[in-house]
Each structure stands twice: as C-alpha cells, then as structure tokens.
Design a protein around this motif. Structure first.
Motif, PDB file in Angstrom:
ATOM      1  N   SER A  11      -5.367  22.234  11.574  1.00 17.71           N
ATOM      2  CA  SER A  11      -5.083  20.948  11.760  1.00 17.71           C
ATOM      3  C   SER A  11      -3.977  20.359  10.753  1.00 17.71           C
ATOM      4  CB  SER A  11      -6.267  20.162  11.272  1.00 17.71           C
ATOM      5  OG  SER A  11      -7.554  20.399  12.278  1.00 17.71           O
ATOM      6  N   THR A  12      -3.607  20.804   9.709  1.00 27.30           N
ATOM      7  CA  THR A  12      -2.363  20.283   8.922  1.00 27.30           C
ATOM      8  C   THR A  12      -1.596  21.497   8.481  1.00 27.30           C
ATOM      9  OG1 THR A  12      -3.948  20.471   6.960  1.00 27.30           O
ATOM     10  CG2 THR A  12      -3.990  18.357   8.308  1.00 27.30           C
ATOM     11  N   LYS A  13      -0.470  21.093   7.882  1.00 24.79           N
ATOM     12  CA  LYS A  13       0.320  22.166   7.358  1.00 24.79           C
ATOM     13  C   LYS A  13      -0.154  22.730   5.973  1.00 24.79           C
ATOM     14  CE  LYS A  13       4.509  20.243   9.334  1.00 24.79           C
ATOM     15  NZ  LYS A  13       5.912  19.589   9.315  1.00 24.79           N
ATOM     16  N   ASP A  43      -5.098  17.208  21.693  1.00 22.10           N
ATOM     17  CA  ASP A  43      -4.708  17.448  22.930  1.00 22.10           C
ATOM     18  C   ASP A  43      -3.987  18.785  22.979  1.00 22.10           C
ATOM     19  OD1 ASP A  43      -1.965  17.119  21.886  1.00 22.10           O
ATOM     20  OD2 ASP A  43      -2.280  15.050  22.252  1.00 22.10           O
ATOM     21  N   PHE A  44      -3.234  19.372  24.116  1.00 20.61           N
ATOM     22  CA  PHE A  44      -2.584  20.669  23.984  1.00 20.61           C
ATOM     23  C   PHE A  44      -1.092  20.470  24.176  1.00 20.61           C
ATOM     24  CE2 PHE A  44      -7.005  21.652  25.362  1.00 20.61           C
ATOM     25  CZ  PHE A  44      -7.196  22.790  24.850  1.00 20.61           C
ATOM     26  N   TYR A  74     -13.136  18.550  24.667  1.00 18.13           N
ATOM     27  CA  TYR A  74     -13.751  19.652  25.414  1.00 18.13           C
ATOM     28  C   TYR A  74     -13.428  19.577  26.773  1.00 18.13           C
ATOM     29  CZ  TYR A  74     -15.613  21.845  21.156  1.00 18.13           C
ATOM     30  OH  TYR A  74     -15.899  22.481  20.085  1.00 18.13           O
ATOM     31  N   ASP A  75     -13.298  18.308  27.403  1.00 14.52           N
ATOM     32  CA  ASP A  75     -12.906  18.323  28.741  1.00 14.52           C
ATOM     33  C   ASP A  75     -11.586  18.873  28.884  1.00 14.52           C
ATOM     34  OD1 ASP A  75     -15.087  16.690  29.412  1.00 14.52           O
ATOM     35  OD2 ASP A  75     -14.184  14.884  29.016  1.00 14.52           O
ATOM     36  N   GLU A  76     -10.620  18.769  28.138  1.00 12.20           N
ATOM     37  CA  GLU A  76      -9.434  19.523  28.358  1.00 12.20           C
ATOM     38  C   GLU A  76      -9.446  21.118  27.993  1.00 12.20           C
ATOM     39  OE1 GLU A  76      -5.793  17.828  26.430  1.00 12.20           O
ATOM     40  OE2 GLU A  76      -6.469  15.876  27.096  1.00 12.20           O
ATOM     41  N   VAL A  77     -10.363  21.517  26.806  1.00 10.61           N
ATOM     42  CA  VAL A  77     -10.709  23.017  26.667  1.00 10.61           C
ATOM     43  C   VAL A  77     -11.195  23.504  28.087  1.00 10.61           C
ATOM     44  CG1 VAL A  77     -12.206  24.484  25.315  1.00 10.61           C
ATOM     45  CG2 VAL A  77     -10.939  22.525  24.293  1.00 10.61           C
TER      46      VAL A  77
END
Length: 211
Positions: A11-13, A43-44, A74-77
């Motif tokens: 999630s982060t650097k 998002d992607f 999860y809809d996008e997954v």
C-alpha cells in the motif's frame, strides 16, 4: 509459449515487498516477470498492473500472494479476474489459498466450471461487501464513543505546549538569531524539526506570549 508472472502490491512506499517477492521466487517466477506496485488497492489505476495486463497472453499464469493484493474493491477484482481468465485466456493463482483461488480448476470443468466460478466470485463479492459494512459500522461506533468522551479526533493540535523539550530549547535559543538574520528561516525550521506552516504557527504563538 506460456509465461509465468508474479504480481505484488504493497500500500505504501514504506512497506516491504520482500515477503511476497520470496513467495514468487519460490514458485519459480523469474525476477524480470515480477511486477511490483506500491499503491493503494482502491482501484486498478496502477502502472505495473497496467503493464502486466498488456503483456499477458493466452495460457499465461499470474501468481498473487493474496486476493487483496490484487485490489480491495472486490467488484473491480471480479471484473479483472474475468477479463484475465476469460478474455485473455490466462490464469490466476492466489498463493494464500490455492485450493480455492486457482482459475485453472474452473477452466478444466468447462461450462459447469464457469458457472461455479461465477457463483464463487459472487459469494466473494457479497462477503467482502458485508465486511466493508462492518468496518464502517465499527469506525462510526468508535467515533461516536470518542466524541461522547470528549476526545479529540484526528491529528493532535500543535502548539507551544505540545513541543518537546528539545524543540522548546531550540526555539528560545535560536529565535533572536533568526530575527537578527544570523540564520535563515529554513535553518530555523530544521532546528525545530517543523514544516513551514507549523513553524510560523509556533513562532506567532511564541511572539504572542511575549517570548
């Protein structure tokens, strides 16, 4: 010839991707075929994921450590899963639970497998949505309790009283030097370990109380 890829997301650097990387290497994925994003999973719109999407072809395999590493919406997954496995005819294997998350098993079952995969992904979406609702409810309840107890929410307010002893010493020692232009504002900020807005807020308060 089919290729094997790995996709890693943190999630982060500041987060370390080495644990996920080790899993990919253990599976025999070549380093040049491992794609790493340090970005949110909301998002992607991630550069390395987009590159992976472009190079994937029929028969290729993508290893992912856990489903939430692919994304948190999860809809996008589900949409991406279907695009990769059905339109591109590639496969996804989720290492956290290979028994359930291996698209090759559904493919081998033909039309029945596709039906089972749809049901499985729909169930996944429902469970994830319920979990999101629970998280939001717990957050709302926590905020309500904190407010009822008079607790301050968000970042602590910065003022003279919240400065550390080291910062207060630096302020009193160097304030006159700064006013006499013996040191620059940037140097004074560094001595106080404050950013510009916080620096001027503290200095203003310091001057208001008569130093």
């Amino acid at each position: 010839m089919a290729n094997v890829y790995g996709y890693i997301r943190v999630s982060t650097k500041e987060q370390n991707e080495q644990r996920q990387l080790n899993k990919m290497i253990d599976k025999g994925v070549e380093a040049r075929r491992i794609f790493v994003d340090k970005a949110s999973g909301k998002d992607f719109n991630r550069p390395q994921y987009k590159t992976l999407r472009r190079v994937l072809g029929e028969g290729d395999i993508v290893y992912i450590d856990a489903l939430d590493r692919m994304g948190r919406n999860y809809d996008e997954v589900i949409s991406e899963w279907k695009y990769i496995t059905r339109e591109l005819q590639a496969d996804i294997i989720v290492l956290e639970n290979e028994t359930l998350f291996d698209s090759r098993k559904f493919r081998e079952m033909g039309d029945m497998g596709r039906l089972m995969e749809d049901q499985f992904l729909s169930l996944l979406s429902y469970v994830a949505d319920q979990e999101r609702k629970k998280i939001r409810q717990r957050q709302a309840e926590g905020i309500a309790v904190a407010k009822s107890e008079g607790k301050h929410l968000g970042r602590p307010q910065l003022n003279l009283d919240t400065l550390s002893d080291k910062q207060r010493d630096a302020l009193t020692t160097n304030y006159s030097r700064w006013k006499n232009k013996e040191i620059t504002g940037v140097e004074f900020m560094m001595l106080l370990d404050l950013k510009k807005n916080s620096f001027y807020k503290i200095v203003k308060e310091y001057e208001a109380v008569g130093q």
